[in-house]
Scaffold this motif. Structure first.
Motif, PDB file in Angstrom:
ATOM      1  N   ALA A 300     -34.472   7.180  -6.238  1.00 32.03           N
ATOM      2  CA  ALA A 300     -33.962   6.913  -7.583  1.00 32.03           C
ATOM      3  C   ALA A 300     -32.574   7.509  -7.774  1.00 32.03           C
ATOM      4  CB  ALA A 300     -34.919   7.470  -8.625  1.00 32.03           C
ATOM      5  N   ILE A 301     -31.721   6.767  -8.457  1.00 30.61           N
ATOM      6  CA  ILE A 301     -30.397   7.254  -8.837  1.00 30.61           C
ATOM      7  C   ILE A 301     -30.534   8.119 -10.090  1.00 30.61           C
ATOM      8  CG2 ILE A 301     -28.113   6.574  -9.682  1.00 30.61           C
ATOM      9  CD1 ILE A 301     -28.470   3.966  -8.071  1.00 30.61           C
ATOM     10  N   GLN A 302     -29.888   9.264 -10.091  1.00 28.47           N
ATOM     11  CA  GLN A 302     -29.904  10.170 -11.232  1.00 28.47           C
ATOM     12  C   GLN A 302     -28.485  10.454 -11.701  1.00 28.47           C
ATOM     13  OE1 GLN A 302     -33.108  12.796  -8.920  1.00 28.47           O
ATOM     14  NE2 GLN A 302     -32.811  13.526 -11.026  1.00 28.47           N
ATOM     15  N   ALA A 303     -28.357  10.856 -12.938  1.00 27.50           N
ATOM     16  CA  ALA A 303     -27.049  11.179 -13.496  1.00 27.50           C
ATOM     17  C   ALA A 303     -26.540  12.493 -12.921  1.00 27.50           C
ATOM     18  CB  ALA A 303     -27.132  11.277 -15.011  1.00 27.50           C
ATOM     19  N   ASP A 304     -25.231  12.563 -12.682  1.00 27.35           N
ATOM     20  CA  ASP A 304     -24.644  13.824 -12.244  1.00 27.35           C
ATOM     21  C   ASP A 304     -24.314  14.688 -13.463  1.00 27.35           C
ATOM     22  OD1 ASP A 304     -22.343  12.689 -13.363  1.00 27.35           O
ATOM     23  OD2 ASP A 304     -21.437  12.214 -11.423  1.00 27.35           O
ATOM     24  N   ALA A 305     -23.767  15.862 -13.214  1.00 26.68           N
ATOM     25  CA  ALA A 305     -23.501  16.810 -14.306  1.00 26.68           C
ATOM     26  C   ALA A 305     -22.538  16.224 -15.330  1.00 26.68           C
ATOM     27  CB  ALA A 305     -22.938  18.113 -13.737  1.00 26.68           C
ATOM     28  N   ALA A 306     -21.543  15.481 -14.859  1.00 27.76           N
ATOM     29  CA  ALA A 306     -20.582  14.889 -15.787  1.00 27.76           C
ATOM     30  C   ALA A 306     -21.248  13.830 -16.659  1.00 27.76           C
ATOM     31  CB  ALA A 306     -19.420  14.267 -15.005  1.00 27.76           C
ATOM     32  N   GLY A 307     -22.156  13.049 -16.062  1.00 24.43           N
ATOM     33  CA  GLY A 307     -22.861  12.031 -16.823  1.00 24.43           C
ATOM     34  C   GLY A 307     -23.754  12.625 -17.887  1.00 24.43           C
ATOM     35  N   VAL A 308     -24.419  13.740 -17.560  1.00 26.09           N
ATOM     36  CA  VAL A 308     -25.286  14.408 -18.534  1.00 26.09           C
ATOM     37  C   VAL A 308     -24.451  15.029 -19.651  1.00 26.09           C
ATOM     38  CG1 VAL A 308     -26.955  16.263 -18.867  1.00 26.09           C
ATOM     39  CG2 VAL A 308     -27.087  14.816 -16.828  1.00 26.09           C
ATOM     40  N   ALA A 309     -23.311  15.592 -19.295  1.00 20.66           N
ATOM     41  CA  ALA A 309     -22.432  16.179 -20.306  1.00 20.66           C
ATOM     42  C   ALA A 309     -21.928  15.107 -21.280  1.00 20.66           C
ATOM     43  CB  ALA A 309     -21.256  16.882 -19.634  1.00 20.66           C
ATOM     44  N   HIS A 310     -21.646  13.917 -20.746  1.00 13.78           N
ATOM     45  CA  HIS A 310     -21.172  12.817 -21.585  1.00 13.78           C
ATOM     46  C   HIS A 310     -22.284  12.250 -22.448  1.00 13.78           C
ATOM     47  CE1 HIS A 310     -18.897   9.292 -22.819  1.00 13.78           C
ATOM     48  NE2 HIS A 310     -19.868   8.519 -22.367  1.00 13.78           N
ATOM     49  N   ASN A 311     -23.496  12.179 -21.890  1.00 16.15           N
ATOM     50  CA  ASN A 311     -24.634  11.607 -22.607  1.00 16.15           C
ATOM     51  C   ASN A 311     -25.883  12.404 -22.240  1.00 16.15           C
ATOM     52  OD1 ASN A 311     -26.667  10.078 -23.745  1.00 16.15           O
ATOM     53  ND2 ASN A 311     -25.868   8.116 -23.030  1.00 16.15           N
ATOM     54  N   PRO A 312     -26.283  13.377 -23.057  1.00 20.48           N
ATOM     55  CA  PRO A 312     -27.424  14.241 -22.718  1.00 20.48           C
ATOM     56  C   PRO A 312     -28.713  13.478 -22.433  1.00 20.48           C
ATOM     57  CG  PRO A 312     -26.200  15.148 -24.570  1.00 20.48           C
ATOM     58  CD  PRO A 312     -25.633  13.790 -24.312  1.00 20.48           C
ATOM     59  N   ARG A 313     -28.856  12.274 -22.990  1.00 23.05           N
ATOM     60  CA  ARG A 313     -30.065  11.488 -22.740  1.00 23.05           C
ATOM     61  C   ARG A 313     -30.200  11.122 -21.258  1.00 23.05           C
ATOM     62  NH1 ARG A 313     -31.407   5.640 -23.696  1.00 23.05           N
ATOM     63  NH2 ARG A 313     -33.657   5.553 -23.948  1.00 23.05           N
ATOM     64  N   ALA A 314     -29.110  11.198 -20.512  1.00 28.21           N
ATOM     65  CA  ALA A 314     -29.137  10.838 -19.094  1.00 28.21           C
ATOM     66  C   ALA A 314     -29.796  11.897 -18.223  1.00 28.21           C
ATOM     67  CB  ALA A 314     -27.711  10.581 -18.601  1.00 28.21           C
ATOM     68  N   ALA A 315     -30.095  13.072 -18.783  1.00 27.51           N
ATOM     69  CA  ALA A 315     -30.601  14.178 -17.965  1.00 27.51           C
ATOM     70  C   ALA A 315     -31.881  13.826 -17.230  1.00 27.51           C
ATOM     71  CB  ALA A 315     -30.818  15.411 -18.840  1.00 27.51           C
ATOM     72  N   SER A 316     -32.744  13.023 -17.849  1.00 29.50           N
ATOM     73  CA  SER A 316     -34.043  12.734 -17.240  1.00 29.50           C
ATOM     74  C   SER A 316     -34.147  11.350 -16.623  1.00 29.50           C
ATOM     75  CB  SER A 316     -35.147  12.889 -18.294  1.00 29.50           C
ATOM     76  OG  SER A 316     -34.933  11.991 -19.368  1.00 29.50           O
ATOM     77  N   VAL A 317     -33.073  10.587 -16.622  1.00 28.71           N
ATOM     78  CA  VAL A 317     -33.161   9.195 -16.190  1.00 28.71           C
ATOM     79  C   VAL A 317     -33.382   9.074 -14.677  1.00 28.71           C
ATOM     80  CG1 VAL A 317     -30.686   8.809 -15.783  1.00 28.71           C
ATOM     81  CG2 VAL A 317     -32.148   6.904 -16.488  1.00 28.71           C
ATOM     82  N   ARG A 318     -34.193   8.076 -14.296  1.00 31.95           N
ATOM     83  CA  ARG A 318     -34.391   7.677 -12.905  1.00 31.95           C
ATOM     84  C   ARG A 318     -34.134   6.178 -12.843  1.00 31.95           C
ATOM     85  NH1 ARG A 318     -34.454  12.321 -13.216  1.00 31.95           N
ATOM     86  NH2 ARG A 318     -35.794  13.885 -12.223  1.00 31.95           N
ATOM     87  N   LEU A 319     -33.173   5.771 -12.037  1.00 32.64           N
ATOM     88  CA  LEU A 319     -32.748   4.376 -11.967  1.00 32.64           C
ATOM     89  C   LEU A 319     -33.160   3.783 -10.627  1.00 32.64           C
ATOM     90  CD1 LEU A 319     -31.076   1.938 -13.014  1.00 32.64           C
ATOM     91  CD2 LEU A 319     -29.033   3.079 -12.102  1.00 32.64           C
ATOM     92  N   ARG A 320     -33.911   2.676 -10.666  1.00 36.61           N
ATOM     93  CA  ARG A 320     -34.386   2.007  -9.453  1.00 36.61           C
ATOM     94  C   ARG A 320     -34.109   0.506  -9.549  1.00 36.61           C
ATOM     95  NH1 ARG A 320     -37.701   5.457  -6.440  1.00 36.61           N
ATOM     96  NH2 ARG A 320     -38.522   7.254  -7.623  1.00 36.61           N
ATOM     97  N   ALA A 321     -33.997  -0.129  -8.368  1.00 33.73           N
ATOM     98  CA  ALA A 321     -33.746  -1.572  -8.329  1.00 33.73           C
ATOM     99  C   ALA A 321     -34.407  -2.182  -7.109  1.00 33.73           C
ATOM    100  CB  ALA A 321     -32.245  -1.853  -8.318  1.00 33.73           C
ATOM    101  N   ALA A 322     -34.831  -3.429  -7.265  1.00 37.75           N
ATOM    102  CA  ALA A 322     -35.403  -4.188  -6.163  1.00 37.75           C
ATOM    103  C   ALA A 322     -34.883  -5.620  -6.239  1.00 37.75           C
ATOM    104  CB  ALA A 322     -36.924  -4.175  -6.221  1.00 37.75           C
ATOM    105  N   GLU A 323     -34.849  -6.277  -5.078  1.00 37.49           N
ATOM    106  CA  GLU A 323     -34.367  -7.654  -4.981  1.00 37.49           C
ATOM    107  C   GLU A 323     -35.465  -8.559  -4.441  1.00 37.49           C
ATOM    108  OE1 GLU A 323     -31.179  -9.915  -2.136  1.00 37.49           O
ATOM    109  OE2 GLU A 323     -30.367  -8.289  -3.401  1.00 37.49           O
TER     110      GLU A 323
END
Length: 339
Positions: A300-323
């Motif tokens: 899973a792709i996760q937000a880095d520190a800069a992404g969390v600082a910009h949008n705190p909601r990103a702290a817990s996100v897990r991003l997945r994709a399939a084709e």
């Protein structure tokens, strides 16, 4: 009915919501959308942040936006009005995605599907919705306030055993039994109708040492009740295979999850679809047993520190994709792995 935030202009609506990991989402969608007159279904359109970014990047893409919250549909429609008929909405829970595609005449031809799960900032920030434990308001928690039972109604009628199951399963709350017993005791004295009442009950039920760490002690209880009220995990389990079945070969499903229960269901569905489903001692693999999915995100792709600082909601996100690499057929209910 929930209060509608001021949405008098596109700028007003855009300021209410910043989508999470939007650049990563666009990168995952790109192979399915680049150079095509394409159709995407945004299963959880919310206030339209992801859809806006997609429509801006790909002028030949049209979006069907699904949401169970009529207020979100109203706000997204305002935000995306400049894109004209490239964006349209359907008021439904997103497990209806296959029927939405059929009604639009594009079942099996969809280029991409996006799911941004969980509760939205619109719902969290509206005091009349009862999602936030930090403010004392009506104990509702319904994403669509026009139907279903509220959190107050659930805790008024559920047994201590059922409440324990909800809190332990959906909130992973280790003091689930103590909290459930305290709720049933207190509701016998007076109705529990506000978030403040519930927070006080949870705080008193949890031992003092456990209250000193981990933030607000009610957060797991609120998560569990929200999931139960909105049947979030049941809907997700139905929606994932339904969404995959709408996609063309080469189409992609991109999912953002915000807690481990959601992510586990996504990960399991993707893994099952990407593996050969035959006995290990079979000498050949029949064509109909070949996997339908290719995993785009092995991890899973996760937000880095800069992404969390910009949008705190990103702290817990897990991003997945399939084709989709072969036509996908949803498994039967008996075959489906459950949580």
């Amino acid at each position: 009915m929930a209060h509608v935030p001021n949405a008098s202009s596109t700028r007003d609506v855009s300021s209410l919501h910043q989508p999470v990991l939007v650049d990563d989402v666009l990168a995952l969608l790109a192979p399915a959308l680049d150079g095509r007159v394409a159709t995407l279904i945004d299963c959880t359109v919310g206030m339209g942040g992801h859809s806006e970014a997609i429509l801006q990047r790909w002028p030949s893409v049209s979006i069907i936006g699904i949401d169970r919250d009529p207020i979100a549909i109203e706000l997204a429609s305002t935000r995306l009005e400049p894109f004209g008929d490239r964006f349209r909405t359907v008021h439904a829970t997103y497990d209806a995605v296959a029927q939405v595609a059929r009604d639009a005449g594009v079942f099996g031809k969809i280029d991409a599907v996006l799911m941004d799960l969980g509760v939205s900032s619109l719902q969290l920030d509206d005091d009349e919705r009862g999602f936030a434990y930090a403010r004392d308001t009506s104990l509702d928690m319904r994403m669509d306030q026009s139907r279903g039972r509220s959190a107050a109604e659930l805790i008024e009628t559920a047994s201590a055993e059922e409440l324990t199951r909800i809190l332990a399963t959906y909130g992973e709350e280790r003091f689930a039994k103590r909290i459930a017993q305290s709720i049933t005791q207190q509701r016998g004295k007076h109705p529990i109708t506000t978030t403040g009442q519930l927070v006080d009950i949870v705080r008193q039920a949890i031992p003092a040492p456990a209250r000193r760490t981990g933030g607000n002690p009610a957060k797991r209880t609120f998560q569990a009740l929200r999931i139960a009220v909105n049947e979030e995990l049941d809907i997700l389990e139905r929606a994932l295979p339904a969404a995959l079945s709408t996609l063309r070969i080469g189409g992609r499903l991109v999912v953002e999850s915000y807690h481990s229960l959601e992510d586990r269901i996504v990960k399991t569905t993707f893994r099952n679809g990407s593996e050969v489903q035959i006995p290990p001692d079979l000498p050949i693999v029949p064509d109909n047993a070949q996997p339908a999915l290719s995993l785009i995100t092995r991890k899973a792709i996760q937000a880095d520190a800069a992404g969390v600082a910009h949008n705190p909601r990103a702290a817990s996100v897990r991003l997945r994709a399939a084709e989709i690499i072969r036509p996908y057929s949803p498994p039967s209910t008996s075959q489906r792995n459950t949580r």
